[in-house]
Design an enzyme around this catalytic site. Structure first.
Site, PDB file in Angstrom:
ATOM      1  N   HIS A 158      25.266 -39.071-126.901  1.00 55.68           N
ATOM      2  CA  HIS A 158      26.043 -37.890-127.302  1.00 55.68           C
ATOM      3  C   HIS A 158      27.540 -38.086-127.108  1.00 55.68           C
ATOM      4  O   HIS A 158      28.343 -37.350-127.668  1.00 55.68           O
ATOM      5  CB  HIS A 158      25.571 -36.665-126.506  1.00 55.68           C
ATOM      6  CG  HIS A 158      24.209 -36.191-126.912  1.00 55.68           C
ATOM      7  ND1 HIS A 158      24.009 -35.092-127.716  1.00 55.68           N
ATOM      8  CD2 HIS A 158      22.976 -36.692-126.668  1.00 55.68           C
ATOM      9  CE1 HIS A 158      22.711 -34.922-127.919  1.00 55.68           C
ATOM     10  NE2 HIS A 158      22.057 -35.882-127.288  1.00 55.68           N
ATOM     11  N   ASP A 366      36.125 -37.125-127.465  1.00 57.86           N
ATOM     12  CA  ASP A 366      34.905 -36.320-127.501  1.00 57.86           C
ATOM     13  C   ASP A 366      33.914 -36.970-128.459  1.00 57.86           C
ATOM     14  O   ASP A 366      34.304 -37.368-129.563  1.00 57.86           O
ATOM     15  CB  ASP A 366      35.234 -34.901-128.014  1.00 57.86           C
ATOM     16  CG  ASP A 366      34.437 -33.825-127.285  1.00 57.86           C
ATOM     17  OD1 ASP A 366      33.287 -34.100-126.922  1.00 57.86           O
ATOM     18  OD2 ASP A 366      34.969 -32.711-127.115  1.00 57.86           O
TER      19      ASP A 366
HETATM   20  P1  ADQ Z   1      29.875 -31.096-124.496  1.00 52.54           P
HETATM   21  O1  ADQ Z   1      30.863 -32.020-123.862  1.00 52.54           O
HETATM   22  O2  ADQ Z   1      29.282 -30.076-123.621  1.00 52.54           O
HETATM   23  O3  ADQ Z   1      28.700 -31.905-125.212  1.00 52.54           O
HETATM   24  P2  ADQ Z   1      30.417 -29.608-127.052  1.00 52.54           P
HETATM   25  O4  ADQ Z   1      29.920 -30.472-128.140  1.00 52.54           O
HETATM   26  O5  ADQ Z   1      31.650 -28.890-127.398  1.00 52.54           O
HETATM   27  O6  ADQ Z   1      30.707 -30.401-125.715  1.00 52.54           O
HETATM   28  O7  ADQ Z   1      29.279 -28.557-126.722  1.00 52.54           O
HETATM   29  C1  ADQ Z   1      29.472 -27.531-125.797  1.00 52.54           C
HETATM   30  C2  ADQ Z   1      28.501 -26.387-126.086  1.00 52.54           C
HETATM   31  O8  ADQ Z   1      28.542 -25.468-124.997  1.00 52.54           O
HETATM   32  C3  ADQ Z   1      28.880 -25.596-127.333  1.00 52.54           C
HETATM   33  O9  ADQ Z   1      27.716 -25.237-128.021  1.00 52.54           O
HETATM   34  C4  ADQ Z   1      29.614 -24.373-126.778  1.00 52.54           C
HETATM   35  O10 ADQ Z   1      29.516 -23.215-127.579  1.00 52.54           O
HETATM   36  C5  ADQ Z   1      28.908 -24.159-125.455  1.00 52.54           C
HETATM   37  N1  ADQ Z   1      29.845 -23.558-124.483  1.00 52.54           N
HETATM   38  C6  ADQ Z   1      31.020 -24.061-124.067  1.00 52.54           C
HETATM   39  N2  ADQ Z   1      31.622 -23.184-123.209  1.00 52.54           N
HETATM   40  C7  ADQ Z   1      30.809 -22.130-123.096  1.00 52.54           C
HETATM   41  C8  ADQ Z   1      30.874 -20.878-122.380  1.00 52.54           C
HETATM   42  N3  ADQ Z   1      31.917 -20.532-121.612  1.00 52.54           N
HETATM   43  N4  ADQ Z   1      29.854 -20.031-122.490  1.00 52.54           N
HETATM   44  C9  ADQ Z   1      28.790 -20.344-123.269  1.00 52.54           C
HETATM   45  N5  ADQ Z   1      28.673 -21.486-123.978  1.00 52.54           N
HETATM   46  C10 ADQ Z   1      29.665 -22.377-123.896  1.00 52.54           C
HETATM   47  C11 ADQ Z   1      28.334 -33.307-125.344  1.00 52.54           C
HETATM   48  C12 ADQ Z   1      29.434 -34.246-125.856  1.00 52.54           C
HETATM   49  C13 ADQ Z   1      29.991 -33.722-127.184  1.00 52.54           C
HETATM   50  C14 ADQ Z   1      28.855 -33.560-128.198  1.00 52.54           C
HETATM   51  C15 ADQ Z   1      27.704 -32.759-127.605  1.00 52.54           C
HETATM   52  C16 ADQ Z   1      26.486 -32.741-128.530  1.00 52.54           C
HETATM   53  O11 ADQ Z   1      30.471 -34.354-124.883  1.00 52.54           O
HETATM   54  O12 ADQ Z   1      30.972 -34.615-127.689  1.00 52.54           O
HETATM   55  O13 ADQ Z   1      29.353 -32.883-129.338  1.00 52.54           O
HETATM   56  O14 ADQ Z   1      27.288 -33.302-126.346  1.00 52.54           O
HETATM   57  O15 ADQ Z   1      26.103 -34.027-128.887  1.00 52.54           O
END
Ligand code: ADQ
Length: 461
Positions: A158, A366
């Site tokens: 990921h 990311d």
């Molecule tokens: P993350 O680093 O966690 O994931 P991201 O892809 O942005 O980053 O996903 C975060 C998820 O958590 C999103 O669905 C977001 O809506 C949710 N989220 C964030 N803050 C929140 C809050 N305060 N309350 C509720 N929900 C919240 C890792 C990798 C990424 C990759 C994903 C998926 O680091 O690059 O995109 O996995 O593969």
């Protein structure tokens, strides 16, 4: 069709898969339901060694079994907090300066992977296919192979895969890549990640890699591929629209008193570029006095990995920066940055995205960044907000309708904020349509189905 076994560090609870969790959990659960199968991993609990050794705990939901184990304190410290999050995570995000390598932690990381693999073996059937997720579990297939398991096993990373010169900073880099070669299919988020892996294979592992993803190294043959993770855009649009009329969202709207809204949502992590983002917003207010008092940045960032030292530092830095900038530009009735350290329900986040004029998503690095995609999907097509996106997010490869920034360039990001706030409706609509076309093409279902089709296409070892 053969059963699917999903293995991930954390397992969503059966209730979370019904919608309160992120789309990813819902997407993976959807695949499990189709064929029946098992979702296996850590429960999130730290327990005594005796309890850890009793698992896995099994919960049934239709044809899907949730199988979870607790981790002892020592295993948690070495496998999770230590090698996974204080070494692999920073180096894979190009932050070797924050990495801490400890031989005992690495030994613990391999030991826990092997221990987990043996817990799973008891649940396996000969025809099952296994889909293992993320950097915590790189040696998982190797442990299964050592125990004589010949099932098809795929791995999806990921987070970014770093270029070889960066990966070499991890002392056991060769063992890690060798472990990856025990999978049948290794999936990456972007072409750059796949190329970086191929580069390591050809230059440092005496192996070969073709442009269509056939890799041979360490006496193994495997496939690599690019599988861009996505969201279910229609579901998000519906959540965002439904939430618009709810009280919390109305309250926020009222409290803005007609000011423009910039939304940022991230886990509190140094890879997300939060300090640079706050400084860019400060720069924007400094350069544009007409906007002072007229635009608010809402940053939602719930703390994660709070027992890793670098995470405590980033939290302190951010609190300091938010306080300093707010001290400089607040008025009696105006706070430029609203910084909230909480988790919110998904519908609330999606509705806030819809209410805002800018989605400011500026990670320093990311794998993909699902927030960028959620932001687009949540917009009102008749009056969409603008996505300001870091060129270093995997999502930048598809979201060509975003205003692209280099997050290290604070002045450039400040200019992009100004441009987005002033953007005419016709251009906003055009950019939104471009992004939506990509979102639909690479949605979460396509990610999952393409990966599993490639894995099923592999001949059993
Ligand atoms: P993350 O680093 O966690 O994931 P991201 O892809 O942005 O980053 O996903 C975060 C998820 O958590 C999103 O669905 C977001 O809506 C949710 N989220 C964030 N803050 C929140 C809050 N305060 N309350 C509720 N929900 C919240 C890792 C990798 C990424 C990759 C994903 C998926 O680091 O690059 O995109 O996995 O593969």
């Amino acid at each position: 069709m053969s059963r699917l076994i999903v293995v991930s560090n954390r397992v969503a609870t059966p209730t979370e898969t019904k919608g309160s969790a992120g789309g990813l959990a819902v997407g993976v659960f959807g695949a499990l339901k189709e064929t029946g199968g098992v979702w296996f991993g850590w429960s999130g609990d730290v327990v005594s060694e005796t309890v850890a050794n009793q698992g896995p705990k099994l919960e049934q939901d239709g044809a899907v079994t949730f199988a979870t184990v607790g981790l002892s304190k020592k295993d948690y410290d070495q496998y999770y907090r230590g090698f996974s999050n204080a070494e692999l995570w920073p180096v894979f995000h190009y932050r070797n300066d924050l990495a801490v390598y400890d031989r005992d932690e690495y030994a613990g990381y391999r030991r826990v992977n092997s221990w987990l693999a043996h817990k799973l073996i008891k649940l396996l059937e000969p025809d099952d296919i296994l889909w293992v997720h993320d950097y915590h579990l790189i040696p998982f297939a190797e442990a299964l192979r050592a125990a004589g398991i010949t099932n098809r096993i795929g791995f999806f990373l990921h987070i970014p895969f770093p270029s070889p010169q960066i990966l070499l900073n991890i002392p056991p880099h060769e063992e890690l890549v060798k472990s990856l070669c025990c999978y049948d299919v290794v999936g990456f988020q972007t072409e750059s990640d796949q190329l970086a892996f191929h580069d390591y294979i050809t230059r440092f592992a005496h192996g070969s890699a073709t442009s269509d993803g056939h890799v041979e190294a360490f006496g193994r043959k495997l496939r690599t591929g690019v599988y861009r993770i996505g969201v279910f855009p229609d579901e998000i649009a519906e959540q965002a629209e439904r939430g618009e009329a709810r009280q919390d969202v109305m309250d926020l709207k009222q409290s803005l008193e007609g000011r423009k809204l910039i939304m940022s949502v991230d886990r509190l992590d140094y890879s997300k570029g939060l300090v640079e983002r706050f400084r860019a917003f400060e720069q924007f207010l400094e350069k544009s006095p007409e906007w002072r008092g007229n635009v608010t940045l809402v940053q939602i960032a719930p703390p994660t990995r709070a027992d890793v030292e670098t995470y405590q530092q980033i939290r302190q830095n951010l609190e300091y920066e938010a306080g300093r900038i707010n001290g400089r530009y607040s008025g009696l009735d105006y706070t430029p940055i609203r910084y909230l350290n909480q988790r919110y329900d998904r519908w609330k986040l999606m509705s806030l995205f819809r209410e805002s004029q800018i989605g400011l998503v500026t990670p320093l690095r990311d794998g993909m960044n699902l927030v960028a995609k959620e932001y687009i999907a949540a917009q009102n097509p008749a009056d969409p907000g603008v996505l300001v996106l870091s060129q270093f997010a995997g999502a930048a490869g598809e979201m060509s309708g975003a205003v692209m920034v280099n997050p290290h360039d604070v002045v450039g990001t400040a200019d992009a904020i100004g441009r987005a706030l002033a953007m005419p409706l016709a251009e906003r609509k055009q950019r939104y349509e471009t992004n939506m076309t990509a979102l639909r093409k690479y949605d979460l279902g396509a990610w999952r189905d393409r990966f599993l089709a490639d894995l099923r296409g592999v001949k059993k070892a």
